[in-house]
Scaffold this motif. Structure first.
Motif, PDB file in Angstrom:
ATOM      1  N   UNK A 134       0.834  -1.202   0.000  1.00  0.00           N
ATOM      2  CA  UNK A 134       0.000   0.000   0.000  1.00  0.00           C
ATOM      3  C   UNK A 134       0.871   1.257   0.000  1.00  0.00           C
ATOM      4  N   UNK A 135       1.914   1.266   0.805  1.00  0.00           N
ATOM      5  CA  UNK A 135       2.766   2.458   0.892  1.00  0.00           C
ATOM      6  C   UNK A 135       3.518   2.716  -0.411  1.00  0.00           C
ATOM      7  N   UNK A 136       4.188   1.696  -0.941  1.00  0.00           N
ATOM      8  CA  UNK A 136       5.010   1.931  -2.136  1.00  0.00           C
ATOM      9  C   UNK A 136       4.169   2.251  -3.361  1.00  0.00           C
ATOM     10  N   UNK A 137       3.124   1.470  -3.581  1.00  0.00           N
ATOM     11  CA  UNK A 137       2.288   1.729  -4.760  1.00  0.00           C
ATOM     12  C   UNK A 137       1.508   3.027  -4.581  1.00  0.00           C
ATOM     13  N   UNK A 138       1.054   3.298  -3.366  1.00  0.00           N
ATOM     14  CA  UNK A 138       0.343   4.558  -3.118  1.00  0.00           C
ATOM     15  C   UNK A 138       1.218   5.772  -3.362  1.00  0.00           C
ATOM     16  N   UNK A 139       2.466   5.708  -2.908  1.00  0.00           N
ATOM     17  CA  UNK A 139       3.385   6.830  -3.131  1.00  0.00           C
ATOM     18  C   UNK A 139       3.680   7.004  -4.615  1.00  0.00           C
ATOM     19  N   UNK A 140       3.968   5.890  -5.307  1.00  0.00           N
ATOM     20  CA  UNK A 140       4.254   5.989  -6.745  1.00  0.00           C
ATOM     21  C   UNK A 140       3.030   6.479  -7.522  1.00  0.00           C
ATOM     22  N   UNK A 141       1.848   5.983  -7.157  1.00  0.00           N
ATOM     23  CA  UNK A 141       0.608   6.408  -7.819  1.00  0.00           C
ATOM     24  C   UNK A 141       0.400   7.905  -7.595  1.00  0.00           C
ATOM     25  N   UNK A 142       0.642   8.385  -6.372  1.00  0.00           N
ATOM     26  CA  UNK A 142       0.479   9.805  -6.067  1.00  0.00           C
ATOM     27  C   UNK A 142       1.465  10.667  -6.852  1.00  0.00           C
ATOM     28  N   UNK A 143       2.703  10.209  -6.948  1.00  0.00           N
ATOM     29  CA  UNK A 143       3.714  10.966  -7.704  1.00  0.00           C
ATOM     30  C   UNK A 143       3.292  11.098  -9.159  1.00  0.00           C
ATOM     31  N   UNK A 144       2.885   9.980  -9.761  1.00  0.00           N
ATOM     32  CA  UNK A 144       2.492  10.032 -11.170  1.00  0.00           C
ATOM     33  C   UNK A 144       1.203  10.806 -11.382  1.00  0.00           C
ATOM     34  N   UNK A 145       0.225  10.641 -10.492  1.00  0.00           N
ATOM     35  CA  UNK A 145      -1.077  11.284 -10.683  1.00  0.00           C
ATOM     36  C   UNK A 145      -1.024  12.775 -10.375  1.00  0.00           C
ATOM     37  N   UNK A 146      -0.527  13.136  -9.197  1.00  0.00           N
ATOM     38  CA  UNK A 146      -0.573  14.535  -8.775  1.00  0.00           C
ATOM     39  C   UNK A 146       0.690  15.308  -9.145  1.00  0.00           C
ATOM     40  N   UNK A 147       1.849  14.688  -9.010  1.00  0.00           N
ATOM     41  CA  UNK A 147       3.095  15.381  -9.291  1.00  0.00           C
ATOM     42  C   UNK A 147       3.373  15.545 -10.780  1.00  0.00           C
ATOM     43  N   UNK A 148       3.172  14.462 -11.529  1.00  0.00           N
ATOM     44  CA  UNK A 148       3.499  14.496 -12.958  1.00  0.00           C
ATOM     45  C   UNK A 148       2.286  14.668 -13.865  1.00  0.00           C
ATOM     46  N   UNK A 149       1.096  14.534 -13.301  1.00  0.00           N
ATOM     47  CA  UNK A 149      -0.123  14.723 -14.091  1.00  0.00           C
ATOM     48  C   UNK A 149      -0.394  13.625 -15.097  1.00  0.00           C
ATOM     49  N   UNK A 150       0.059  12.405 -14.812  1.00  0.00           N
ATOM     50  CA  UNK A 150      -0.146  11.279 -15.711  1.00  0.00           C
ATOM     51  C   UNK A 150      -1.493  10.644 -15.394  1.00  0.00           C
ATOM     52  N   UNK A 151      -2.279  10.387 -16.420  1.00  0.00           N
ATOM     53  CA  UNK A 151      -3.562   9.732 -16.223  1.00  0.00           C
ATOM     54  C   UNK A 151      -3.352   8.221 -16.205  1.00  0.00           C
ATOM     55  N   UNK A 152      -3.474   7.628 -15.025  1.00  0.00           N
ATOM     56  CA  UNK A 152      -3.323   6.186 -14.874  1.00  0.00           C
ATOM     57  C   UNK A 152      -4.700   5.535 -14.930  1.00  0.00           C
ATOM     58  N   UNK A 153      -4.778   4.288 -15.383  1.00  0.00           N
ATOM     59  CA  UNK A 153      -6.083   3.619 -15.478  1.00  0.00           C
ATOM     60  C   UNK A 153      -6.761   3.515 -14.113  1.00  0.00           C
ATOM     61  N   UNK A 154      -8.034   3.946 -14.042  1.00  0.00           N
ATOM     62  CA  UNK A 154      -8.793   3.898 -12.793  1.00  0.00           C
ATOM     63  C   UNK A 154      -9.386   2.528 -12.530  1.00  0.00           C
ATOM     64  N   UNK A 155      -9.881   1.890 -13.568  1.00  0.00           N
ATOM     65  CA  UNK A 155     -10.559   0.619 -13.380  1.00  0.00           C
ATOM     66  C   UNK A 155     -12.027   0.817 -13.082  1.00  0.00           C
ATOM     67  N   UNK A 156     -12.798  -0.244 -13.185  1.00  0.00           N
ATOM     68  CA  UNK A 156     -14.235  -0.156 -12.943  1.00  0.00           C
ATOM     69  C   UNK A 156     -14.571  -0.229 -11.462  1.00  0.00           C
ATOM     70  N   UNK A 157     -13.729  -0.868 -10.687  1.00  0.00           N
ATOM     71  CA  UNK A 157     -14.001  -1.059  -9.277  1.00  0.00           C
ATOM     72  C   UNK A 157     -13.862   0.233  -8.466  1.00  0.00           C
ATOM     73  N   UNK A 158     -12.876   1.039  -8.801  1.00  0.00           N
ATOM     74  CA  UNK A 158     -12.587   2.263  -8.070  1.00  0.00           C
ATOM     75  C   UNK A 158     -12.490   3.403  -9.059  1.00  0.00           C
ATOM     76  N   UNK A 159     -13.575   4.187  -9.175  1.00  0.00           N
ATOM     77  CA  UNK A 159     -13.600   5.321 -10.082  1.00  0.00           C
ATOM     78  C   UNK A 159     -13.125   6.559  -9.332  1.00  0.00           C
ATOM     79  N   UNK A 160     -11.910   7.041  -9.655  1.00  0.00           N
ATOM     80  CA  UNK A 160     -11.349   8.191  -8.952  1.00  0.00           C
ATOM     81  C   UNK A 160     -11.576   9.504  -9.681  1.00  0.00           C
ATOM     82  N   UNK A 161     -11.887   9.469 -10.952  1.00  0.00           N
ATOM     83  CA  UNK A 161     -12.082  10.716 -11.713  1.00  0.00           C
ATOM     84  C   UNK A 161     -13.529  11.056 -11.805  1.00  0.00           C
TER      85      UNK A 161
END
Length: 161
Positions: A134-161
């Protein structure tokens, strides 16, 4: 000169691959946006791969392997590649579930399962594996999503956008 060993052959194949890919990278289209040419990163990766391949070639020529027996006494075979097979199977599962789980949940699942299957087989380690995943993937996901503005796949289970 004796028979080529496996490491020498692989090093030669990798060097040919690097040469062909470097030649192909010279044909990458030059874009009018950005500060660097589009071929910079592929060529940088190829230079590093070429250096490693040259190192492998030098090592395989200078110190050829003899008939080594694995330290654990096994005869090799498929059991020798157990960890690699597990990681490839888990990555295939990650890719197959990416549309449904998304990058965040799928990445957490992949790291957790990899740690659990490859680490010490103990139930007391499972919470630690979950925390690390949770920590490593959460940190990397946050860096890519918020820091770099990369749109990562949300999936059907968890819609974040």
């Amino acid at each position: 000169m004796g028979r080529l060993n496996r490491d020498t052959l692989i090093a030669l194949v990798l060097l040919v691959f690097c040469g062909v890919m470097f030649s192909a990278s010279l044909e990458i289209e030059v874009t009018n946006y950005g500060t660097m040419q589009s071929s910079v990163w592929p060529q940088a990766v190829l230079v590093v791969l070429t250096a490693f391949s040259l190192g492998l070639l030098g090592q395989s020529i200078l110190k050829p392997r003899t008939g080594e027996v694995p330290a654990d006494g096994s005869s090799g075979g498929l059991g020798k590649y157990r960890n690699a097979v597990i990681v490839y199977a888990l990555f295939f599962l990650f890719l197959m579930t990416l549309d449904f789980l998304g990058m965040l949940l799928g990445g957490i699942g992949f790291v957790f399962l990899a740690l659990t299957f490859l680490g010490e087989p103990s139930l007391k380690r499972v919470p630690l594996h979950l925390l690390v995943a949770v920590a490593t993937v959460g940190i990397m996901w946050s860096i890519f999503t918020f820091g770099l503005g990369v749109l990562l796949p949300d999936g059907e289970l968890l819609q974040l956008n």
